[in-house]
Design a protein around this motif. Structure first.
Motif, PDB file in Angstrom:
ATOM      1  N   TRP A 162     -26.814  32.281  17.450  1.00  0.00           N
ATOM      2  CA  TRP A 162     -28.115  32.582  18.048  1.00  0.00           C
ATOM      3  C   TRP A 162     -28.452  34.071  17.933  1.00  0.00           C
ATOM      4  O   TRP A 162     -29.586  34.442  17.650  1.00  0.00           O
ATOM      5  CB  TRP A 162     -28.138  32.158  19.514  1.00  0.00           C
ATOM      6  CG  TRP A 162     -28.523  30.737  19.702  1.00  0.00           C
ATOM      7  CD1 TRP A 162     -27.681  29.687  19.943  1.00  0.00           C
ATOM      8  CD2 TRP A 162     -29.838  30.183  19.632  1.00  0.00           C
ATOM      9  NE1 TRP A 162     -28.399  28.529  20.032  1.00  0.00           N
ATOM     10  CE2 TRP A 162     -29.725  28.807  19.853  1.00  0.00           C
ATOM     11  CE3 TRP A 162     -31.093  30.726  19.409  1.00  0.00           C
ATOM     12  CZ2 TRP A 162     -30.823  27.961  19.856  1.00  0.00           C
ATOM     13  CZ3 TRP A 162     -32.192  29.885  19.409  1.00  0.00           C
ATOM     14  CH2 TRP A 162     -32.053  28.526  19.629  1.00  0.00           C
ATOM     15  N   VAL A 163     -27.464  34.916  18.158  1.00  0.00           N
ATOM     16  CA  VAL A 163     -27.701  36.360  18.045  1.00  0.00           C
ATOM     17  C   VAL A 163     -28.029  36.727  16.598  1.00  0.00           C
ATOM     18  O   VAL A 163     -28.957  37.499  16.340  1.00  0.00           O
ATOM     19  CB  VAL A 163     -26.483  37.157  18.567  1.00  0.00           C
ATOM     20  CG1 VAL A 163     -26.590  38.623  18.215  1.00  0.00           C
ATOM     21  CG2 VAL A 163     -26.342  36.972  20.059  1.00  0.00           C
ATOM     22  N   LEU A 164     -27.294  36.166  15.644  1.00  0.00           N
ATOM     23  CA  LEU A 164     -27.572  36.441  14.239  1.00  0.00           C
ATOM     24  C   LEU A 164     -28.959  35.944  13.860  1.00  0.00           C
ATOM     25  O   LEU A 164     -29.710  36.641  13.172  1.00  0.00           O
ATOM     26  CB  LEU A 164     -26.515  35.789  13.347  1.00  0.00           C
ATOM     27  CG  LEU A 164     -26.694  35.967  11.840  1.00  0.00           C
ATOM     28  CD1 LEU A 164     -26.625  37.438  11.465  1.00  0.00           C
ATOM     29  CD2 LEU A 164     -25.657  35.160  11.091  1.00  0.00           C
ATOM     30  N   GLY A 165     -29.322  34.751  14.326  1.00  0.00           N
ATOM     31  CA  GLY A 165     -30.651  34.219  14.041  1.00  0.00           C
ATOM     32  C   GLY A 165     -31.751  35.061  14.639  1.00  0.00           C
ATOM     33  O   GLY A 165     -32.778  35.319  14.003  1.00  0.00           O
ATOM     34  N   SER A 166     -31.551  35.533  15.873  1.00  0.00           N
ATOM     35  CA  SER A 166     -32.584  36.377  16.491  1.00  0.00           C
ATOM     36  C   SER A 166     -32.683  37.741  15.811  1.00  0.00           C
ATOM     37  O   SER A 166     -33.770  38.307  15.712  1.00  0.00           O
ATOM     38  CB  SER A 166     -32.314  36.535  17.989  1.00  0.00           C
ATOM     39  OG  SER A 166     -31.088  37.197  18.207  1.00  0.00           O
ATOM     40  N   MET A 167     -31.563  38.250  15.327  1.00  0.00           N
ATOM     41  CA  MET A 167     -31.618  39.500  14.569  1.00  0.00           C
ATOM     42  C   MET A 167     -32.394  39.323  13.269  1.00  0.00           C
ATOM     43  O   MET A 167     -33.203  40.188  12.899  1.00  0.00           O
ATOM     44  CB  MET A 167     -30.208  40.014  14.260  1.00  0.00           C
ATOM     45  CG  MET A 167     -29.496  40.620  15.441  1.00  0.00           C
ATOM     46  SD  MET A 167     -27.771  41.054  15.138  1.00  0.00           S
ATOM     47  CE  MET A 167     -27.802  41.825  13.562  1.00  0.00           C
ATOM     48  N   LEU A 168     -32.164  38.216  12.591  1.00  0.00           N
ATOM     49  CA  LEU A 168     -32.881  37.974  11.341  1.00  0.00           C
ATOM     50  C   LEU A 168     -34.368  37.758  11.588  1.00  0.00           C
ATOM     51  O   LEU A 168     -35.203  38.205  10.791  1.00  0.00           O
ATOM     52  CB  LEU A 168     -32.270  36.784  10.605  1.00  0.00           C
ATOM     53  CG  LEU A 168     -30.874  37.032  10.048  1.00  0.00           C
ATOM     54  CD1 LEU A 168     -30.306  35.763   9.449  1.00  0.00           C
ATOM     55  CD2 LEU A 168     -30.907  38.130   9.001  1.00  0.00           C
TER      56      LEU A 168
ATOM     57  N   GLY B 144     -35.940  39.113  14.060  1.00  0.00           N
ATOM     58  CA  GLY B 144     -36.412  40.471  14.380  1.00  0.00           C
ATOM     59  C   GLY B 144     -36.663  41.306  13.144  1.00  0.00           C
ATOM     60  O   GLY B 144     -37.595  42.115  13.112  1.00  0.00           O
ATOM     61  N   PHE B 145     -35.851  41.138  12.100  1.00  0.00           N
ATOM     62  CA  PHE B 145     -36.064  41.885  10.863  1.00  0.00           C
ATOM     63  C   PHE B 145     -37.323  41.446  10.146  1.00  0.00           C
ATOM     64  O   PHE B 145     -37.919  42.224   9.399  1.00  0.00           O
ATOM     65  CB  PHE B 145     -34.871  41.725   9.902  1.00  0.00           C
ATOM     66  CG  PHE B 145     -33.687  42.558  10.295  1.00  0.00           C
ATOM     67  CD1 PHE B 145     -33.809  43.911  10.563  1.00  0.00           C
ATOM     68  CD2 PHE B 145     -32.434  41.983  10.387  1.00  0.00           C
ATOM     69  CE1 PHE B 145     -32.721  44.665  10.914  1.00  0.00           C
ATOM     70  CE2 PHE B 145     -31.336  42.729  10.736  1.00  0.00           C
ATOM     71  CZ  PHE B 145     -31.484  44.069  11.001  1.00  0.00           C
ATOM     72  N   THR B 146     -37.740  40.193  10.339  1.00  0.00           N
ATOM     73  CA  THR B 146     -38.922  39.715   9.636  1.00  0.00           C
ATOM     74  C   THR B 146     -40.199  40.042  10.380  1.00  0.00           C
ATOM     75  O   THR B 146     -41.281  39.868   9.817  1.00  0.00           O
ATOM     76  CB  THR B 146     -38.851  38.192   9.422  1.00  0.00           C
ATOM     77  OG1 THR B 146     -38.779  37.526  10.683  1.00  0.00           O
ATOM     78  CG2 THR B 146     -37.659  37.823   8.569  1.00  0.00           C
ATOM     79  N   GLN B 147     -40.115  40.444  11.621  1.00  0.00           N
ATOM     80  CA  GLN B 147     -41.325  40.734  12.402  1.00  0.00           C
ATOM     81  C   GLN B 147     -41.879  42.081  12.079  1.00  0.00           C
ATOM     82  O   GLN B 147     -41.485  43.039  11.876  1.00  0.00           O
ATOM     83  CB  GLN B 147     -41.037  40.644  13.897  1.00  0.00           C
ATOM     84  CG  GLN B 147     -40.655  39.267  14.302  1.00  0.00           C
ATOM     85  CD  GLN B 147     -41.810  38.299  14.282  1.00  0.00           C
ATOM     86  OE1 GLN B 147     -42.913  38.690  14.619  1.00  0.00           O
ATOM     87  NE2 GLN B 147     -41.571  37.090  13.866  1.00  0.00           N
TER      88      GLN B 147
END
Length: 67
Positions: free
Chosen positions: A56-62, A64-67
């Motif tokens: 979940w943390v990795l997914g939210s970081m990714l 976040g990078f696309t926003q």
């Protein structure tokens, strides 16, 4: 268009690196990426809770990078 392409390549490098590193090194010499570490934690050590949290943390970081 270049920025969108760069972001896509960046995200793919996180997910695509796992199979290549595992195939080349077999996990020797402590060569792990985030996806491989999550896989080891979940399916080798059977610790599904921490692996899910890391995913979940990795997914939210990714995201976040696309926003």
């Amino acid at each position: 268009l270049l920025i969108i392409n760069f972001v896509g390549v960046f995200i793919h490098s996180w997910f695509g690196a796992t199979a290549n590193i595992l195939a080349m090194t077999g996990g020797a010499s402590r060569t792990e990426v985030a996806g491989l570490h999550i896989f080891y934690k979940a399916f080798l050590f059977l610790q599904f809770g921490p692996a899910t949290a890391m995913a979940w943390v990795l997914g939210s970081m990714l995201i976040g990078f696309t926003q």
